[in-house]
Design an enzyme around this catalytic site. Structure first.
Site, PDB file in Angstrom:
ATOM      1  N   GLY A 239       0.759  -1.240   0.000  1.00  0.00           N
ATOM      2  CA  GLY A 239       0.000   0.000   0.000  1.00  0.00           C
ATOM      3  C   GLY A 239       0.786   1.284   0.000  1.00  0.00           C
ATOM      4  O   GLY A 239       0.218   2.357  -0.264  1.00  0.00           O
ATOM      5  N   TYR A 316      -9.522   7.077 -12.515  1.00  0.00           N
ATOM      6  CA  TYR A 316      -9.444   7.670 -11.183  1.00  0.00           C
ATOM      7  C   TYR A 316      -9.319   9.196 -11.201  1.00  0.00           C
ATOM      8  O   TYR A 316      -9.188   9.802 -10.146  1.00  0.00           O
ATOM      9  CB  TYR A 316      -8.208   7.149 -10.430  1.00  0.00           C
ATOM     10  N   CYS A 341     -11.879   7.175 -29.126  1.00  0.00           N
ATOM     11  CA  CYS A 341     -13.141   7.885 -29.353  1.00  0.00           C
ATOM     12  C   CYS A 341     -13.964   7.942 -28.066  1.00  0.00           C
ATOM     13  O   CYS A 341     -15.040   7.339 -27.948  1.00  0.00           O
ATOM     14  CB  CYS A 341     -13.920   7.182 -30.465  1.00  0.00           C
ATOM     15  N   GLU A 342     -13.455   8.653 -27.084  1.00  0.00           N
ATOM     16  CA  GLU A 342     -14.119   8.902 -25.804  1.00  0.00           C
ATOM     17  C   GLU A 342     -13.683  10.269 -25.289  1.00  0.00           C
ATOM     18  O   GLU A 342     -12.493  10.600 -25.343  1.00  0.00           O
ATOM     19  CB  GLU A 342     -13.710   7.857 -24.752  1.00  0.00           C
TER      20      GLU A 342
END
Length: 413
Positions: A239, A316, A341-342
């Site tokens: 982490g 994110y 294409c976004e």
């Protein structure tokens, strides 16, 4: 990022110019520094010196065989979450006896494969999994080494998508149920209880939540000892975060110090599962500007890398520093976007870049969750990968070919 620096006006990875890599291997290409991998590992080794411990590199962060092999040579174990990752670890020449198998949805086939290879431990994440693993081990005539992954309900203070230790998360068993489940496991002769596992999230910058989780794990270990259940190890997960922008990231030793203090006097082996902190800042995504497009409200630098290559900004809203490989002219502000294409296909917004069309840019901190989260969306072939070792650049993954993307597909008769 150390080992990615300007030399004579050009960005280098160790002793190799990124311009040379682009000329030899094309773009987009992930470029890694072996020295950065080695130094990140050395920081953990130094912090754990004198303690019985095993680092288990989190394969999901970057699973390239060359990277796995670098860590295997350094003596690490591996944390896997699928049968596919287990196959990669074996193909990289690593010892299956140093593998822990995490993940909430292990199949019978994955269990059989892991048992057949003699892995170190299964991190069991539910009561049904406990019984399935006992059943599978029984059919093979072996005992399955296990730890229960407990959910301590500790807030890791990170992005909600990479938080794993709260009671609302899908991972692990509630710590309040753990003692009962360990008694159940102790009554199943096909299982061999080895330890306790816990992992509360990723990109952690504050050591306090990890130390809090460790304290809860120690209390559980003491309760299990009172029940006559002896443990060989305590697995406190990974982490530790990295610097993407201006985050204050603790040194590895400072991050681990409160955790180690919580384990003072314990005899069990300590397992840790670092991923991002070992590889994140050891890699960049090298890309070329296809077009500089002027708009009414903003300017766009359209590059040949896209959200299918590096999903974190779209997924994110994550920040990755973007730099010119060789600065040209006066800086202007651009949204750095890809050809997918976004509207969500962006790598960075409002970045000051001194660039011209067809210049190269490097997207930093791309060593973790870059290639492993990439896709073929828009039928885009995935990037090449290169490892730099001093003045040598090694191709460690060929660029995919478009025809290979549909080679397994069939037309109707």
């Amino acid at each position: 990022m150390k080992h990615f620096e300007l030399r004579d006006g050009t960005l280098h990875a160790e002793g190799v110019s990124l311009e040379r890599i682009a000329a030899e291997h094309g773009t987009p290409t992930f470029v890694y520094s072996r020295a950065a991998l080695t130094e990140a590992h050395a920081a953990y080794a130094a912090a754990l010196s004198g303690r019985d411990s095993m680092l288990c590199y989190a394969v999901k962060s970057n699973s390239n065989l060359a990277i796995l092999n670098v860590f295997a040579r350094l003596g690490t174990g591996f944390d896997i979450v699928s049968g596919g990752e287990l196959a990669r670890v074996v193909a990289a020449g690593a010892d299956p006896g140093r593998v822990v198998f995490s993940g909430v949805g292990k199949t019978r086939d994955e269990m059989r494969a892991a048992l057949g290879l003699g892995i170190y431990c299964f991190n069991v994440e539910s009561e049904p999994e406990l019984h399935r693993l006992a059943e599978v081990a029984g059919t093979l005539g072996v005992r399955a080494p296990i730890a229960l992954r407990v959910n301590p309900d500790v807030d890791p203070k990170t992005h909600p998508y990479i938080s794993t230790g709260l009671k609302c998360n899908k991972f692990g068993v509630p710590i309040a149920d753990a003692r009962r489940l360990y008694r159940t496991a102790a009554g199943l002769p096909q299982l061999d209880i080895r330890g306790i596992a816990c992992h509360i999230g990723s990109q952690l910058l504050d050591p306090a939540p990890v130390a809090e989780a460790a304290t809860k794990v120690v209390a559980l270990a003491e309760a299990l000892n009172a029940d006559g259940i002896e443990l060989a190890h305590l697995d406190l997960g990974g982490g530790l975060g990295i610097r993407y922008d201006d985050e204050a990231v603790p040194a590895t030793a400072d991050y681990l110090a409160p955790l180690l203090a919580a384990l003072a006097g314990r005899k069990e082996r300590l397992l840790l599962e670092p991923g991002r902190s070992l590889v994140g800042n050891a890699g960049v995504l090298l890309s070329r500007i296809e077009y500089l497009k002027r708009g009414e409200d903003r300017n766009f630098a359209i590059i040949d890398a896209a959200m299918n290559d590096l999903a974190r900004p779209a997924l994110y809203d994550a920040y990755h520093r973007i730099a010119e490989v060789r600065p040209h002219g006066e800086a202007q502000t651009y949204d750095v976007v890809g050809p997918v294409c976004e509207s969500g296909d962006f790598l960075g917004r409002e970045r000051a870049l001194a660039v011209q069309q067809e210049d190269l840019v490097a997207i930093f901190s791309a060593g973790a969750y870059g290639m492993t989260m990439s896709s073929n969306y828009n039928t885009r072939a995935r990037a090449a990968e290169v490892m730099v070792d001093g003045k040598a650049a090694h191709l460690i993954r060929e660029r995919e070919r478009v025809d290979a993307l549909f080679a397994g597909e069939r037309l109707l008769p």
